[in-house]
Design a protein around this motif. Structure first.
Motif, short mmCIF file in Angstrom:
data_model
loop_
_atom_site.label_atom_id
_atom_site.label_comp_id
_atom_site.label_asym_id
_atom_site.label_seq_id
_atom_site.Cartn_x
_atom_site.Cartn_y
_atom_site.Cartn_z
N PHE A 152 20.32 21.50 -28.74
CA PHE A 152 19.97 20.36 -29.58
C PHE A 152 21.25 19.74 -30.13
O PHE A 152 22.01 20.40 -30.83
N LEU A 153 21.48 18.46 -29.81
CA LEU A 153 22.68 17.75 -30.26
C LEU A 153 22.43 17.10 -31.61
O LEU A 153 21.50 16.33 -31.78
N VAL A 156 12.03 17.44 -30.28
CA VAL A 156 12.37 17.99 -28.97
C VAL A 156 13.37 17.06 -28.30
O VAL A 156 13.13 15.84 -28.22
N MET A 157 14.46 17.62 -27.84
CA MET A 157 15.50 16.81 -27.18
C MET A 157 15.61 17.26 -25.72
O MET A 157 15.71 18.45 -25.43
N ALA A 158 15.58 16.29 -24.82
CA ALA A 158 15.74 16.56 -23.40
C ALA A 158 16.88 15.69 -22.88
O ALA A 158 16.93 14.49 -23.18
N ARG A 159 17.78 16.28 -22.14
CA ARG A 159 18.93 15.53 -21.61
C ARG A 159 18.99 15.74 -20.10
O ARG A 159 18.98 16.87 -19.61
N LEU A 182 17.21 21.31 -22.63
CA LEU A 182 16.27 21.14 -23.72
C LEU A 182 16.78 21.75 -25.02
O LEU A 182 17.46 22.78 -25.01
N GLY A 183 16.45 21.11 -26.13
CA GLY A 183 16.76 21.62 -27.45
C GLY A 183 15.64 21.29 -28.40
O GLY A 183 14.89 20.33 -28.19
N TRP A 184 15.50 22.08 -29.45
CA TRP A 184 14.43 21.89 -30.41
C TRP A 184 14.96 22.02 -31.84
O TRP A 184 15.84 22.84 -32.11
N ILE A 226 20.82 10.51 -19.82
CA ILE A 226 19.80 9.94 -20.70
C ILE A 226 19.31 11.05 -21.61
O ILE A 226 19.06 12.18 -21.17
N ILE A 227 19.18 10.73 -22.89
CA ILE A 227 18.64 11.68 -23.86
C ILE A 227 17.29 11.19 -24.34
O ILE A 227 17.13 10.02 -24.72
#
Length: 200
Positions: A13-14, A194-197, A172-174, A111-112
């Motif tokens: 997660f950024l 929820v972050m997806a890159r 993925l990050g949360w 893309i994020i």
């Protein structure tokens, strides 16, 4: 449930999200009455995001592939956005009055996606347990195990996340953030981000 009512991050997660000159946010009302009738609209929204961001890419044909880069980006965005949105809507707490949202950020080589929704602490706790299992497990084995469960008519929950990780090489990050940290308050709620890159 005490750990749920403190901020926690998992995976990649950024924070903060890097600045982007091209981004788009869509918000979705979580009114429980018409939500069932709007499931098709969430898919249309994901397709819109795919069309919108694919326009930034050339139509050059990819190596050893009959499709071009623009179509590949469009398909990836549409699928990932749809899966993340469906999860966010499905597990949202509609009593809080906050929307679910999705934001896409475009960069030169990636893309994020950031999808947020309010959820009940007990739902957040179950989600965190799944994430901890996911981060410790062998992805390929977990993916095949879930496919076998689906084939036998078992629970298909989280299959979308596993597909995103397995088929789209997504990072993925949360982040779980308490909206009201007083456990005795009936309206305690957790904001799930929820972050997806993906590389493009």
């Amino acid at each position: 449930m005490s750990d749920v009512l403190v901020e926690r991050c998992f995976g990649q997660f950024l924070d903060p999200i890097p600045p982007s000159h091209e981004f788009l946010t869509l918000n979705f009302s979580l009114n429980p009455t018409p939500r069932i009738n709007r499931w098709r609209n969430y898919g249309l929204s994901a397709d819109f995001l795919g069309d919108y961001f694919a326009a930034f890419f050339p139509g050059d044909q990819l190596d050893s592939s009959p499709i071009n880069r623009r179509d590949a980006v469009k398909a990836s965005i549409s699928y990932i956005a749809n899966e993340l949105l469906e999860n966010a809507i499905k597990f949202s707490d509609t009593s809080i009055g906050l929307p679910a949202s999705i934001t896409l950020y475009l960069y030169e080589d990636s893309i994020i996606f950031e999808v947020t929704n309010p959820t009940h602490p007990s739902t957040a706790e179950q989600y965190q347990q799944f994430i901890e299992t996911l981060l410790k497990a062998d992805l390929a084995s977990l993916y095949l195990e879930q496919l076998e469960k689906n084939a036998m008519g078992g629970d298909s929950s989280n299959m979308g996340l596993l597909t995103i990780l397995n088929d789209y090489e997504t990072h993925l990050g949360w982040r779980f953030t308490p909206i009201n940290s007083h456990k005795e308050t009936i309206h305690s709620c957790v904001k799930v981000s929820v972050m997806a890159r993906i590389a493009v």
